[in-house]
Design a protein around this motif. Structure first.
Motif, short mmCIF file in Angstrom:
data_model
loop_
_atom_site.label_atom_id
_atom_site.label_comp_id
_atom_site.label_asym_id
_atom_site.label_seq_id
_atom_site.Cartn_x
_atom_site.Cartn_y
_atom_site.Cartn_z
N GLU A 33 53.15 33.49 60.08
CA GLU A 33 51.93 33.18 59.31
C GLU A 33 51.12 34.85 59.38
O GLU A 33 50.51 35.19 58.55
CB GLU A 33 51.14 32.36 60.29
CG GLU A 33 49.63 31.93 59.61
CD GLU A 33 49.69 31.27 58.34
OE1 GLU A 33 50.92 30.68 58.11
OE2 GLU A 33 48.53 31.09 57.88
N ILE A 77 52.13 37.65 59.37
CA ILE A 77 53.11 38.70 58.47
C ILE A 77 52.50 38.33 57.03
O ILE A 77 52.18 39.08 56.20
CB ILE A 77 54.45 38.49 58.63
CG1 ILE A 77 54.94 39.22 59.98
CG2 ILE A 77 55.41 39.31 57.41
CD1 ILE A 77 56.44 38.84 60.30
N LYS A 78 52.28 36.86 56.75
CA LYS A 78 52.07 36.55 55.24
C LYS A 78 50.43 37.11 55.19
O LYS A 78 50.17 37.22 54.15
CB LYS A 78 52.13 34.92 55.40
CG LYS A 78 53.44 34.51 55.09
CD LYS A 78 53.51 32.95 55.18
CE LYS A 78 52.71 32.21 54.26
NZ LYS A 78 52.99 30.80 54.48
N ARG A 79 49.74 37.05 56.19
CA ARG A 79 48.28 37.51 55.99
C ARG A 79 48.61 38.95 55.95
O ARG A 79 47.60 39.29 54.83
CB ARG A 79 47.40 37.19 57.14
CG ARG A 79 47.34 35.63 57.28
CD ARG A 79 46.08 35.42 58.63
NE ARG A 79 46.33 33.97 58.84
CZ ARG A 79 45.50 33.53 59.73
NH1 ARG A 79 45.29 34.29 60.73
NH2 ARG A 79 45.35 32.16 59.94
N LEU A 80 49.23 39.83 56.50
CA LEU A 80 49.04 41.31 56.37
C LEU A 80 49.99 41.92 55.39
O LEU A 80 49.77 43.16 55.16
CB LEU A 80 49.25 41.80 57.94
CG LEU A 80 48.04 41.47 58.83
CD1 LEU A 80 48.47 41.72 60.25
CD2 LEU A 80 46.81 41.89 58.42
N SER A 81 51.03 41.25 55.00
CA SER A 81 52.11 42.01 54.65
C SER A 81 52.84 41.31 53.40
O SER A 81 52.67 40.09 53.20
CB SER A 81 53.34 42.01 55.44
OG SER A 81 54.35 42.64 54.80
N TYR A 114 56.62 28.97 49.20
CA TYR A 114 55.85 28.23 50.11
C TYR A 114 55.10 27.14 49.89
O TYR A 114 54.70 26.99 48.57
CB TYR A 114 54.74 29.34 50.94
CG TYR A 114 55.34 30.91 51.21
CD1 TYR A 114 55.87 30.93 52.58
CD2 TYR A 114 55.08 31.86 50.29
CE1 TYR A 114 56.47 32.36 52.82
CE2 TYR A 114 55.35 33.17 50.84
CZ TYR A 114 56.09 33.35 51.98
OH TYR A 114 56.51 34.60 52.28
N SER A 119 42.84 31.79 53.86
CA SER A 119 43.92 32.79 54.86
C SER A 119 43.91 34.12 54.27
O SER A 119 44.50 35.06 55.06
CB SER A 119 45.34 32.29 54.77
OG SER A 119 45.28 30.71 55.64
N ASN A 120 43.71 34.55 52.99
CA ASN A 120 43.66 35.73 52.58
C ASN A 120 45.13 36.46 52.73
O ASN A 120 45.28 37.50 53.06
CB ASN A 120 42.74 36.59 53.20
CG ASN A 120 41.44 36.62 52.77
OD1 ASN A 120 41.07 36.26 51.84
ND2 ASN A 120 40.51 36.24 53.86
N TYR A 121 46.22 35.58 52.31
CA TYR A 121 47.53 36.05 52.25
C TYR A 121 47.46 37.32 51.41
O TYR A 121 47.35 37.28 50.39
CB TYR A 121 48.40 35.06 51.82
CG TYR A 121 48.68 34.03 53.08
CD1 TYR A 121 48.91 34.06 54.30
CD2 TYR A 121 48.81 32.74 52.27
CE1 TYR A 121 48.84 33.03 55.14
CE2 TYR A 121 49.06 31.49 53.35
CZ TYR A 121 48.92 31.68 54.51
OH TYR A 121 49.21 30.68 55.24
N LYS A 122 48.14 38.38 51.84
CA LYS A 122 48.22 39.65 51.02
C LYS A 122 49.52 39.02 49.85
O LYS A 122 49.46 39.90 49.00
CB LYS A 122 48.94 40.69 51.98
CG LYS A 122 49.05 42.10 51.22
CD LYS A 122 49.38 43.20 52.14
CE LYS A 122 49.41 44.38 51.48
NZ LYS A 122 50.03 45.54 52.10
N GLN A 123 50.45 38.17 50.20
CA GLN A 123 51.41 37.72 49.32
C GLN A 123 51.04 36.82 48.32
O GLN A 123 51.64 36.93 47.33
CB GLN A 123 52.54 37.03 50.16
CG GLN A 123 52.65 37.27 51.64
CD GLN A 123 54.17 37.15 51.77
OE1 GLN A 123 54.68 36.53 51.48
NE2 GLN A 123 54.41 37.94 53.01
#
Lengths: 340, 340
Positions: free
Chosen positions: A59, A61-65, B70, B80-84
């Motif tokens: 989770e 990693i999904k947020r930051l990358s 996902y 969640s502000n996912y970068k992805q």
């Protein structure tokens, strides 16, 4: 009445925290080698206590990358034949004994299929430790301290990938965590005993979580409440709660809400408002924001919810439950007792 | 004793099946436009009945394609502000009324952030229908028939991406599904009534699943058993079951095992062996492999487990439960009744 867990855990967090922080280069070097080798996606895999510890990092990693990151049941990952799981992947596993069938098979599966696999292991020279491409040792004794090594590894990967420039500043907070967790012990000890006194005979508990807290919810509900104390449980996502599960909430139902500090906190707050109004009698809210964490930058607190909950729940509540009920891993009726 | 659901559903599957199959071009054209535009990952998002219907498709994509896929709670995805999650993503949502707060907000969020979003909607000219970049109409009346449109869309995407060359052969099987589901109705009707007679007052049910069946397990457990009948439930992954949850399994516990037909069937079989030995008295196994599906190629059966389970559980068991208990959406105590 209860034995003094706090002094014991404080000693462990301080001593083992020091050792783990001193060994940070081991996790970082593994991350650096993996970054240099390159990878297209990450599968965090395991079962029981291991998957519930590492799932939060998928989770994060999904947020930051933009690196695709999944968490998977180890046994399911091996049979599912995901096209996405291949030589360009990274599989992350965590092994306590290094002999659990699923983890042994998964590390063998990765080796056979040339899928890079990193094992966070507590014991060296086990089937798992000998089969993984990369190996990092974890603290044997302390669950919260083991988290530290995983934070070093994952945030270093993100730093290497250009996703987290503030790595050193993050590490400065991480170094303060063992001492901060001692504050959590002090702050939550009495509440944990009260929880056990009041709810140790509940036939059913509903654990509600969001975001990074899913793992700790599942860890306690299935791996501890059900496995050790035979209390039936359900874990429920805070957003999904309002689409069905809310109808079982009432004053006769023991509900534990884990309030997160990250972006999903608003979802937990909505659940809390509902429960305070309609199902407050046996409601327990564990809010990680209530704890002072001296030396930990506010910017990083949200990432640490799982380890704080781990102290409150797995360290304090679980051990007081064992003492109060006389039930434990030694009184299981199937696992390790019968064949299946 | 029970009313005749089978004739009614057969009529619907046949008539609405025809209409939905005749409209396949609508789903395919949306897929073609999306493929032409390009996308880097897919987020299936929703809550309640919608997320539990579409989550299986994220799993199918992981198996067949290297497109990251996902499934997410709609409310959680937005915060969640996912970068992805960005302009290169595709968000897939499904809306019944098109007015549910989470779905309305998510479609607005996608529009505002220029994230391509496709809405599978049952009613046109709703807030959701008007905000999505792509729109495909779904059958209003029949949950199993709605699945057909989603199969067309997802497998067409995979075909376009070079991941599923046998698309036309798959569609030939898909066209046989409405009639095949009529066979399922006949084959399961009596069993569904027996299930309801025996278990309609169970205070707790444990639903065990693997692979594609997670959605149907969650749909019934939380959105139906808890929401309509106030039976407490837990859903548990078949692989994870052996790491804690197994200790609550015994002859006093009503356990429903959903046996899948895909690669994860071996995991379900392991659970079944355990339960037959130690917790068989209130065990119910719903095995989709037991049903003849005339005209459906064996190669594709595994993909259809969710829709077969939907017929057994949401169509038959749920409606017999409503009849037997007198409880229904009309007897909820919170949802649509009180403010929160």
């Amino acid at each position: 009445m209860y034995k003094d867990l706090v002094s014991e855990f404080k000693h462990i967090y301080r001593e083992h925290g020091k050792t783990t922080i001193a060994a940070r280069a081991e996790a970082e070097q593994a991350a650096d080698r993996i970054s240099q080798h390159g990878y297209k996606n990450i599968f965090f895999a395991g079962s029981g206590g291991s998957i519930t510890t590492i799932m939060a990092f998928a989770e994060i990693i999904k947020r930051l990358s933009d690196i695709p990151a999944y968490w998977e049941e180890a046994a399911e990952l091996m049979v599912s034949n995901y096209k996405q799981l291949n030589q360009d992947s990274l599989v992350v596993i965590m092994a306590k004994t290094g002999t659990m069938i699923e983890t042994v098979q998964l590390s063998a599966y990765c080796k056979e299929h040339h899928i890079p696999c990193i094992g966070f292991v507590m014991i060296d020279d086990t089937p798992v430790a000998n089969q993984v491409a990369y190996k990092v040792m974890l603290d044997v004794e302390s669950s919260p301290i083991r988290y530290l090594t995983l934070y070093y590894f994952v945030f270093r990967l993100l730093y290497n990938h250009g996703d987290f420039p503030d790595y050193e500043s993050f590490c400065a907070s991480l170094e303060q965590l063992p001492e901060a967790l001692c504050h959590v012990l002090d702050a939550y000890d009495e509440t944990a005993q009260g929880f056990v006194e009041r709810y140790h005979e509940e036939p059913f508990q509903l654990w509600i979580y969001s975001g990074l807290n899913q793992g700790e919810a599942l860890k306690y509900a299935a791996d501890i409440a059900e496995e050790l104390f035979r209390q039936k449980t359900q874990i429920m996502n805070a957003a999904e709660f309002f689409h069905g599960c809310l109808e079982i909430a009432d004053d006769d139902t023991n509900i534990i809400l884990l309030k997160s500090e990250g972006p999903t906190r608003v979802l937990d707050e909505r659940v809390e408002r509902f429960l305070r109004k309609y199902a407050s009698k046996k409601l327990v809210v564990i809010d990680t924001a209530q704890f002072e964490l001296p030396g930990v930058d506010d910017a990083y607190r949200g990432y640490f919810s799982p380890v704080i909950l781990n102290v409150c729940i797995e360290e304090l509540i679980t051990n007081y439950m064992i003492e109060r009920t006389g039930k434990s891993a030694a009184t299981r009726r199937y696992y390790g007792i019968v064949d299946y």
